[in-house]
Every structure is written in structure tokens, then in C-alpha cells.
Write a protein that holds these residues in place. Structure first.
Motif, short mmCIF file in Angstrom:
data_model
loop_
_atom_site.label_atom_id
_atom_site.label_comp_id
_atom_site.label_asym_id
_atom_site.label_seq_id
_atom_site.Cartn_x
_atom_site.Cartn_y
_atom_site.Cartn_z
N PRO A 119 32.72 56.82 46.40
CA PRO A 119 33.38 57.78 47.29
C PRO A 119 33.24 57.40 48.76
CG PRO A 119 32.17 58.95 45.58
CD PRO A 119 31.81 57.50 45.45
N GLY A 120 34.33 57.65 49.50
CA GLY A 120 34.33 57.31 50.92
C GLY A 120 34.99 55.98 51.20
N GLY A 121 35.87 55.53 50.29
CA GLY A 121 36.58 54.27 50.50
C GLY A 121 35.87 53.05 49.98
N GLY A 122 34.82 53.25 49.18
CA GLY A 122 34.07 52.12 48.65
C GLY A 122 34.77 51.43 47.50
N GLU A 123 34.32 50.21 47.19
CA GLU A 123 34.92 49.40 46.15
C GLU A 123 34.21 49.59 44.81
OE1 GLU A 123 36.46 45.25 47.70
OE2 GLU A 123 34.50 45.67 48.56
N SER A 124 34.96 49.40 43.74
CA SER A 124 34.36 49.26 42.43
C SER A 124 33.85 47.83 42.28
CB SER A 124 35.38 49.56 41.33
OG SER A 124 36.36 48.53 41.28
N LEU A 125 33.03 47.61 41.25
CA LEU A 125 32.56 46.24 41.00
C LEU A 125 33.72 45.32 40.65
CD1 LEU A 125 29.22 46.73 39.04
CD2 LEU A 125 29.52 45.75 41.33
N ASN A 126 34.69 45.82 39.87
CA ASN A 126 35.83 44.97 39.53
C ASN A 126 36.64 44.59 40.76
OD1 ASN A 126 35.50 44.49 36.81
ND2 ASN A 126 36.83 46.17 36.14
N GLN A 127 36.81 45.52 41.69
CA GLN A 127 37.52 45.19 42.93
C GLN A 127 36.77 44.12 43.71
OE1 GLN A 127 37.67 49.23 44.43
NE2 GLN A 127 39.90 49.33 44.15
N LEU A 128 35.47 44.28 43.81
CA LEU A 128 34.65 43.27 44.49
C LEU A 128 34.76 41.92 43.81
CD1 LEU A 128 32.34 42.30 46.42
CD2 LEU A 128 30.75 43.14 44.67
N HIS A 129 34.63 41.91 42.48
CA HIS A 129 34.63 40.64 41.75
C HIS A 129 35.96 39.92 41.87
CE1 HIS A 129 30.93 41.36 38.96
NE2 HIS A 129 30.70 41.74 40.20
N LEU A 130 37.07 40.65 41.74
CA LEU A 130 38.37 40.00 41.86
C LEU A 130 38.60 39.46 43.26
CD1 LEU A 130 40.63 42.40 39.76
CD2 LEU A 130 40.04 40.03 39.22
N ARG A 131 38.23 40.26 44.27
CA ARG A 131 38.39 39.81 45.66
C ARG A 131 37.58 38.55 45.94
NH1 ARG A 131 35.21 41.07 50.04
NH2 ARG A 131 34.32 43.01 49.22
N SER A 132 36.33 38.53 45.49
CA SER A 132 35.45 37.39 45.74
C SER A 132 35.95 36.15 45.01
CB SER A 132 34.02 37.74 45.28
OG SER A 132 33.54 38.89 45.91
N LYS A 133 36.36 36.34 43.75
CA LYS A 133 36.87 35.22 42.95
C LYS A 133 38.10 34.60 43.59
CE LYS A 133 38.63 34.27 38.26
NZ LYS A 133 40.05 33.97 38.61
N HIS A 134 39.05 35.45 43.96
CA HIS A 134 40.28 34.94 44.56
C HIS A 134 40.01 34.26 45.90
CE1 HIS A 134 42.76 38.04 42.07
NE2 HIS A 134 42.48 36.95 41.38
N ALA A 135 39.10 34.79 46.68
CA ALA A 135 38.78 34.17 47.98
C ALA A 135 38.27 32.75 47.79
CB ALA A 135 37.74 35.02 48.72
N LEU A 136 37.32 32.58 46.86
CA LEU A 136 36.74 31.24 46.68
C LEU A 136 37.75 30.28 46.05
CD1 LEU A 136 33.91 30.96 47.77
CD2 LEU A 136 33.12 30.45 45.46
N GLU A 137 38.54 30.78 45.11
CA GLU A 137 39.54 29.91 44.50
C GLU A 137 40.62 29.50 45.50
OE1 GLU A 137 39.10 31.32 39.84
OE2 GLU A 137 40.82 32.01 41.00
N ASN A 138 40.99 30.38 46.41
CA ASN A 138 41.95 30.01 47.45
C ASN A 138 41.39 28.94 48.37
OD1 ASN A 138 43.93 31.78 46.56
ND2 ASN A 138 43.30 33.45 47.91
N ILE A 139 40.12 29.06 48.73
CA ILE A 139 39.49 28.03 49.55
C ILE A 139 39.45 26.71 48.79
CG2 ILE A 139 37.33 27.29 50.65
CD1 ILE A 139 36.77 30.27 51.19
N ALA A 140 39.05 26.77 47.53
CA ALA A 140 38.95 25.55 46.72
C ALA A 140 40.31 24.86 46.60
CB ALA A 140 38.41 25.90 45.34
N ARG A 141 41.35 25.63 46.40
CA ARG A 141 42.69 25.06 46.23
C ARG A 141 43.11 24.25 47.46
NH1 ARG A 141 45.08 29.59 45.61
NH2 ARG A 141 44.42 29.74 43.44
N ASN A 142 42.65 24.68 48.63
CA ASN A 142 43.00 23.99 49.87
C ASN A 142 42.08 22.82 50.19
OD1 ASN A 142 45.20 25.66 50.51
ND2 ASN A 142 43.84 27.21 51.39
N HIS A 143 41.02 22.63 49.38
CA HIS A 143 40.03 21.58 49.71
C HIS A 143 39.61 20.79 48.48
CE1 HIS A 143 39.39 22.75 53.91
NE2 HIS A 143 39.53 24.00 53.50
#
Length: 228
Positions: A131-155
Motif C-alpha cells: 500500500p502507498g504505491g509500493g511494488e509487488s515482488l513480481n513487479q520488482l523481479h520483472l523490472r530487474s530482469k528486463h533492465a539487466l537483459e536490456n543492458i546485456a543486449r547492448n553489450h
């Protein structure tokens, strides 16, 4: 860690992911989430220690990425200066988990002041948001996964340094290993992930804080790590 291999395979990116240095809220055991707090004097020294180590042992670093939260970006700039990287690319997607109404509360009082938010933060339901605009664990996990994979794709074929946060690192560990890590994620710990062009993950180093051994900075590194 010793010396990392000079070369990275052409179809793989090596991501050296480091948690930021100790902050004022880490030191006072206050929940940060995506709220801002500054590095302590110890946190700056931790960042300098990991920067010196990476400058000596991690060769051919192509880029430095960071969460755009101040504690991470300050750590990243210290590292970038030490390894001779002129720029730090800040990414909102590398931020700490948003803790909703818990942000800014002392850890010891969180369950009393915001009982519903606290309950959600430790819920076994991965889809339950805080509550209060916080993330679920699944939201955190998907965001983190996509961030690292996007970086990896460019390098692909390169080594990069990424500065992020405790809960993000836990999420990345889950993607690589399929289970939760034991213990705290320490400030300025070094964690090495490899991600292939087909998004296959592996983890070759976890929780390495040898650069803090023999100093009081090691004790300070145990503070924080959000709800864990």
C-alpha cells in the motif's frame, strides 16, 4: 575475485553488479525503498574500496550503469572515475523496490506504524503490492530482469559495471539460480552475472566483499538490505 578473464565470449555479456555504499538511512536502520538518502563517510570509503579493486582486477570495462537514485549514482561515479570511464548511464529501472507507505520508517517501528504495508512487504504472495504505491515482488523481479537483459543486449562480448540495490540484487539472484539467496546483500558487494544473446543467465560470483576485509567498513556493510 582475483582477475576476471580479459575476454568475454562474443555472445555473452558479463555484468559486474555492485550494491551502493552505506547510507545515512542504512546506518540508522531506516527503510529507504525509492526515497533518497546520502552516502555516509563509511559509504564513500566502501565505494572507494570497491572502485580500487575493480580498477585493478576487472579489465576492459566498456560501460558503467546505475540506478538513478542518489546513493547508487554517487557510488557509480566513484567507480567510473577509478576505472577511467567518462560516463555513467542512469536507469530508473535499476531502482530499489518501492516500499510504499514503509519508506522513511525505522525498521523497528514499521510493523506498528503501517501494519498492512508491512504485512504486504513480507507476503508470500508475489503479486501483492505494498500500500502507498509500493511494488509487488513480481513487479520488482520483472523490472530487474528486463533492465539487466536490456543492458546485456547492448553489450554482448563486453564487461560492464552496474550499480544497484539490495532487493534488486536478490531478484537477479532468483533469475540466475531459481531460489532466494541466504543472508544479507552487503553494501558494495561484487556479484557477477553472465547473460547470453538468448537470455540464458549464470552467476559466477556472489556477495564478494574481500575489498572490505580487515576494516570497520565490513561491519558497516551489513546494514540495510530493505526488509531482509
Amino acid at each position: 575475485m582475483g582477475h576476471l578473464k580479459d575476454m568475454v565470449g562474443a555472445n555473452v555479456a558479463e555484468l559486474v553488479v555492485v550494491r551502493h555504499g552505506e547510507t545515512t538511512w542504512n546506518a540508522t536502520d531506516r527503510l529507504q525503498g525509492q526515497a533518497e538518502s546520502d552516502l555516509t563517510e563509511e559509504g564513500v570509503k566502501q565505494a572507494q574500496a570497491v572502485a580500487s579493486r575493480l580498477a585493478k582486477t576487472a579489465k576492459h570495462i566498456s560501460a558503467v550503469y546505475s540506478s538513478d537514485l542518489r546513493r547508487a549514482s554517487e557510488t557509480a561515479r566513484i567507480i567510473a572515475d577509478a576505472i577511467g570511464c567518462p560516463n555513467v548511464t542512469e536507469m530508473e529501472s535499476l531502482r530499489e523496490r518501492h516500499l510504499g507507505n514503509l519508506q522513511g520508517l525505522a525498521r523497528a517501528e514499521a510493523h506498528l506504524v503501517e501494519p498492512e504495508a508491512f504485512k504486504a512487504s513480507i507476503s508470500s504472495d508475489p503479486d501483492e503490492s505494498i500500500p502507498g504505491g509500493g511494488e509487488s515482488l513480481n513487479q520488482l523481479h520483472l523490472r530487474s530482469k528486463h533492465a539487466l537483459e536490456n543492458i546485456a543486449r547492448n553489450h554482448l562480448g563486453q564487461r560492464v559495471v552496474v550499480i544497484s540495490h539490495g532487493a534488486v540484487l536478490r531478484a537477479l539472484y532468483v533469475h540466475a539460480k531459481g531460489c532466494q539467496p541466504a543472508g544479507r546483500v552487503r553494501n558494495t558487494s561484487i556479484n557477477v552475472f553472465r547473460i547470453s544473446a538468448s537470455n540464458d543467465w549464470s552467476l559466477s560470483l556472489w556477495g564478494d566483499v574481500n575489498h572490505l576485509q580487515g576494516t570497520n567498513l565490513l561491519r558497516a556493510s551489513q546494514r540495510g538490505d530493505e526488509m531482509r
